[in-house]
Motif scaffolding. Sequence first.
Motif, PDB file in Angstrom:
ATOM      1  N   TYR A 385       2.944  24.615 -27.210  1.00 36.39           N
ATOM      2  CA  TYR A 385       2.657  26.048 -27.263  1.00 36.39           C
ATOM      3  C   TYR A 385       3.907  26.871 -27.534  1.00 36.39           C
ATOM      4  N   VAL A 386       5.010  26.539 -26.880  1.00 34.78           N
ATOM      5  CA  VAL A 386       6.225  27.328 -27.060  1.00 34.78           C
ATOM      6  C   VAL A 386       6.796  27.102 -28.462  1.00 34.78           C
ATOM      7  N   ALA A 387       6.718  25.878 -28.968  1.00 35.21           N
ATOM      8  CA  ALA A 387       7.171  25.606 -30.337  1.00 35.21           C
ATOM      9  C   ALA A 387       6.344  26.398 -31.342  1.00 35.21           C
ATOM     10  N   GLY A 388       5.024  26.382 -31.167  1.00 35.89           N
ATOM     11  CA  GLY A 388       4.158  27.144 -32.064  1.00 35.89           C
ATOM     12  C   GLY A 388       4.404  28.634 -31.967  1.00 35.89           C
ATOM     13  N   ALA A 389       4.650  29.115 -30.732  1.00 36.68           N
ATOM     14  CA  ALA A 389       4.911  30.544 -30.540  1.00 36.68           C
ATOM     15  C   ALA A 389       6.224  30.969 -31.192  1.00 36.68           C
ATOM     16  N   ALA A 390       7.212  30.067 -31.220  1.00 34.76           N
ATOM     17  CA  ALA A 390       8.489  30.384 -31.875  1.00 34.76           C
ATOM     18  C   ALA A 390       8.273  30.638 -33.365  1.00 34.76           C
ATOM     19  N   ALA A 561       1.984  25.981 -19.167  1.00 31.70           N
ATOM     20  CA  ALA A 561       1.262  24.721 -19.002  1.00 31.70           C
ATOM     21  C   ALA A 561      -0.146  24.953 -18.473  1.00 31.70           C
ATOM     22  N   LEU A 562      -0.281  25.865 -17.511  1.00 29.44           N
ATOM     23  CA  LEU A 562      -1.606  26.139 -16.949  1.00 29.44           C
ATOM     24  C   LEU A 562      -2.501  26.815 -17.986  1.00 29.44           C
ATOM     25  N   GLU A 563      -1.970  27.827 -18.668  1.00 26.99           N
ATOM     26  CA  GLU A 563      -2.786  28.534 -19.659  1.00 26.99           C
ATOM     27  C   GLU A 563      -3.116  27.643 -20.852  1.00 26.99           C
ATOM     28  N   ALA A 564      -2.221  26.719 -21.174  1.00 29.64           N
ATOM     29  CA  ALA A 564      -2.482  25.809 -22.290  1.00 29.64           C
ATOM     30  C   ALA A 564      -3.676  24.904 -22.012  1.00 29.64           C
ATOM     31  N   TYR A 565      -3.909  24.621 -20.741  1.00 33.28           N
ATOM     32  CA  TYR A 565      -4.997  23.702 -20.384  1.00 33.28           C
ATOM     33  C   TYR A 565      -6.359  24.347 -20.592  1.00 33.28           C
ATOM     34  N   TYR A 566      -6.505  25.585 -20.165  1.00 28.36           N
ATOM     35  CA  TYR A 566      -7.808  26.238 -20.245  1.00 28.36           C
ATOM     36  C   TYR A 566      -8.087  26.704 -21.669  1.00 28.36           C
ATOM     37  N   GLN A 567      -9.301  26.381 -22.147  1.00 27.84           N
ATOM     38  CA  GLN A 567      -9.675  26.647 -23.538  1.00 27.84           C
ATOM     39  C   GLN A 567      -8.556  26.165 -24.464  1.00 27.84           C
ATOM     40  N   SER A 568      -8.252  24.898 -24.333  1.00 28.32           N
ATOM     41  CA  SER A 568      -7.089  24.333 -25.027  1.00 28.32           C
ATOM     42  C   SER A 568      -7.179  24.458 -26.540  1.00 28.32           C
ATOM     43  N   ASP A 571      -5.749  29.665 -29.405  1.00 24.51           N
ATOM     44  CA  ASP A 571      -4.302  29.917 -29.478  1.00 24.51           C
ATOM     45  C   ASP A 571      -3.798  30.847 -28.381  1.00 24.51           C
ATOM     46  N   LYS A 572      -4.695  31.712 -27.835  1.00 25.39           N
ATOM     47  CA  LYS A 572      -4.317  32.655 -26.769  1.00 25.39           C
ATOM     48  C   LYS A 572      -3.089  33.468 -27.182  1.00 25.39           C
ATOM     49  N   ARG A 573      -3.133  33.992 -28.393  1.00 24.74           N
ATOM     50  CA  ARG A 573      -1.960  34.636 -28.991  1.00 24.74           C
ATOM     51  C   ARG A 573      -1.399  35.745 -28.103  1.00 24.74           C
ATOM     52  N   GLU A 574      -2.247  36.685 -27.695  1.00 28.77           N
ATOM     53  CA  GLU A 574      -1.753  37.832 -26.934  1.00 28.77           C
ATOM     54  C   GLU A 574      -1.225  37.414 -25.571  1.00 28.77           C
ATOM     55  N   LEU A 575      -1.906  36.467 -24.912  1.00 32.98           N
ATOM     56  CA  LEU A 575      -1.465  36.027 -23.597  1.00 32.98           C
ATOM     57  C   LEU A 575      -0.110  35.335 -23.666  1.00 32.98           C
ATOM     58  N   LEU A 579       3.521  36.441 -21.961  1.00 35.62           N
ATOM     59  CA  LEU A 579       4.333  35.566 -21.107  1.00 35.62           C
ATOM     60  C   LEU A 579       5.750  35.392 -21.646  1.00 35.62           C
ATOM     61  N   LEU A 580       5.866  35.018 -22.910  1.00 38.59           N
ATOM     62  CA  LEU A 580       7.153  34.589 -23.446  1.00 38.59           C
ATOM     63  C   LEU A 580       8.028  35.732 -23.944  1.00 38.59           C
ATOM     64  N   PHE A 581       7.414  36.785 -24.469  1.00 32.39           N
ATOM     65  CA  PHE A 581       8.212  37.807 -25.137  1.00 32.39           C
ATOM     66  C   PHE A 581       8.141  39.173 -24.440  1.00 32.39           C
ATOM     67  N   ASP A 582       6.946  39.632 -24.137  1.00 31.80           N
ATOM     68  CA  ASP A 582       6.839  40.927 -23.465  1.00 31.80           C
ATOM     69  C   ASP A 582       7.117  40.811 -21.968  1.00 31.80           C
ATOM     70  N   ARG A 583       6.928  39.603 -21.429  1.00 25.95           N
ATOM     71  CA  ARG A 583       7.208  39.317 -20.014  1.00 25.95           C
ATOM     72  C   ARG A 583       6.601  40.368 -19.100  1.00 25.95           C
ATOM     73  N   VAL A 584       5.290  40.461 -19.194  1.00 23.71           N
ATOM     74  CA  VAL A 584       4.542  41.399 -18.367  1.00 23.71           C
ATOM     75  C   VAL A 584       4.864  41.142 -16.900  1.00 23.71           C
ATOM     76  N   THR A 585       5.212  42.176 -16.183  1.00 22.89           N
ATOM     77  CA  THR A 585       5.693  42.062 -14.803  1.00 22.89           C
ATOM     78  C   THR A 585       4.694  41.313 -13.922  1.00 22.89           C
ATOM     79  N   GLY A 586       5.181  40.260 -13.300  1.00 23.19           N
ATOM     80  CA  GLY A 586       4.381  39.513 -12.340  1.00 23.19           C
ATOM     81  C   GLY A 586       3.447  38.485 -12.927  1.00 23.19           C
ATOM     82  N   LEU A 587       3.258  38.497 -14.253  1.00 18.68           N
ATOM     83  CA  LEU A 587       2.280  37.579 -14.862  1.00 18.68           C
ATOM     84  C   LEU A 587       2.708  36.136 -14.706  1.00 18.68           C
ATOM     85  N   ALA A 588       3.942  35.808 -15.109  1.00 12.71           N
ATOM     86  CA  ALA A 588       4.403  34.419 -15.031  1.00 12.71           C
ATOM     87  C   ALA A 588       4.414  33.921 -13.595  1.00 12.71           C
ATOM     88  N   GLU A 589       4.876  34.744 -12.677  1.00 16.86           N
ATOM     89  CA  GLU A 589       4.951  34.328 -11.275  1.00 16.86           C
ATOM     90  C   GLU A 589       3.561  34.017 -10.712  1.00 16.86           C
TER      91      GLU A 589
END
Length: 731
Positions: A385-390, A561-568, A571-575, A579-589
């Motif tokens: 997922y992270v490779a594809g997102a890059a 890893a958790l989000e990649a599992y559900y509806q694998s 692509d879950k583009r916005e989510l 996580l990776l770029f906008d780093r919505v407060t509290g989402l990753a935690e």
Amino acid sequence: MADCIICGTSSDGPICDTHQEDVVFEFEGNQPNQLTEGRFYRGSVDGYAEFGVFIDLNEHVTGLLHRSKLDRRLESLDWDVGDTVYVQVTNVRDNGDIDLGWSIRQSDREFRGTLIDAPDGDRLAETETESESGSGPEPGSGPEASAEPETEADSEPEPEPETGTEADTGMERAEADTGPAAETDSEREPVPDSGSDTETETEPGSGSETESATESESTSTPTDEEPPERVNVEGLRERVGETVRLEGEIVSVRQTSGPTVFELRDETAVADCAAFEEAGVRAYPEVEVGDVVRLDGEIRVRRDEIQVETETLAVLEGDELAAVTDRMDEALRSASDPGEVEPVADDPAIEALAEGVQAAATAIRRAIKESRPIVVRHSADTDGYVAGAAIERAVLPLVREEHAGTDAVYHYFDRRPLEGTVYDLDDATKDVTRMLDDQERHDEKLPLFVFAGAGGTRDSLDGLELLGIYGSERLVIDGLPVEKEVTETVETSLGPEDGEARTATTLAATVAAGVNDAVREDLRPLPAISYWDDVPEAYAEAAEDAGLDADAVRDLREAVALEAYYQSYEDKRELIIDLLFDRVTGLAEQVAEQFRTKLEAELETATANLDRREVGGVEFAVLDTDAYTHRFDFPPTRLLLDELHRREIAAEGDGPTVTIGLAMDELHLRSTTDVGVREVAEAVRERVPEGGVDTKGTREGTVEFLSGEREAVLEATMDVVAERLSATSEA
């Protein structure tokens, strides 16, 4: 107050609140917030994406009918671009996005009326029709007054007529105004304006000078005039309202219910060019995708997007074709070359792959410039997922620059997760079916397929070869060495040298920086997220420079890893962006906390039920994954065994540690020393010839077999692994 047109009760408009959903509305506003949620609207199909259909509610406002809101599969819709459809507005978001719902009613007669939804209030559609057609003569007026009332346009000063046309025009208008009383507006022939090039009939013998001037003007051809100035697509916005000439390649053709829309690409960008023959009829049917053309037209703005209203369109041949083609090819080569690409962190192993990185970045940049869709296939885990997102992060801004349409990022880029790291015939068949359908329905070019953390072994040859049969270009980026059979099959491949294993993200991030250096800072922390342990120091420092300490990196790794599992398969583009770029407060935690809770629960059960065996001096930890895991809940077997094996290594010390996950018909092998899964499977096949033993994914350490030979295959596997580890130790 007014009366409801359905029930007759008093209401603020022509329809009461109770019957809002019984009628269909035509939208006249120009802002999404002017829509009324819950109402049904008439719209037209603007285009398809993998996740749904874009619907134009008018020329200013477009909404999305998501595939989840359909009562059938998206692929089964028989809507074409431009078709009239009926949808319900279910939500207007703060950012202006419009969520649409499916309507089972798909014709006017299935509603109880049509209303106009305008910014100043609702009104009956019939009222608009009457006002447009005129209200007829005033009481007491004579027959001469039967013409249409004077409009605002009529009351403005008329343009200065051209020399030689004033007499004709005045004469004809006089005849129209003073003609017989029985002649109505609908019976009169339309009278051309003074600047019209419409041929004018005159009585034989009437003013010969006037007739000659009119005929001369109406029969002139474009060759008698100065040709429009040739311009590049990237400069069109500065020339709105002008008639210009474009030269380039037709990259797609879309037939709407009105005009035909040609996408023309020159050496700078792509523009939409609308050509009208008659409603729904293909204009210039001789022009096909791939033709190099010359197009003259007026530049206009539609929904804040540039569109060229085509006046003439011709396919180039001979020297003209060669000149334009050479000019575009040279510009394409120059624009596709990223030059020397610097790694996103100081890593000698990546620096040694500079030539391959440049080739991979060039392939992606060229596809963007050629208006070819890019499809990224990656494993459904954190690294994939992270490779594809890059790659996605680098490509999307360039697609936006290249194409005027706001939905181009969905038409020209797609990320499709795979179940594992193998691209098999099932995956390839789906991709080929989809790309041929897109080619047939939308005249799309064949995509560039990019494999990130997948497709690097001979297990994927069948799928890769099927793509090749249809002429699709293939690019493989892998964190482990790409096997020779794959390198010889695909057009471009990139992987580390033997003994220099990296994650796929490590290579993909550097390639993405070569594709679009403007996003380099966004890419630098990504490699650290893809390592589950022993993050290389250079990448840990790059993440820290971006404001991500070790805990933040861990949270992101686990959350993905958790989000990649559900509806694998999604692509879950916005989510992933959140996580990776906008780093919505509290989402990753928050998501990472769910990851740890679910993983620990499964590990506790798995550890308590390990079957420990000793074979040939090697300790094996065997887990019956059918009996002691929830196979259809998080975590997936692959991730669970990886973590279980890491903990076994920590507990066992320095000696060889082997963990085996045993399912009904497959075996997952983890070892501290590389035992060669493919070689192990071949040896087991010889010892259990009736077991149907084969490898499914050598990178994941997976061996398949027939369930009836489960115990025999397990015992043979442990014997072979112990022998290979013993031989390695002695060497």
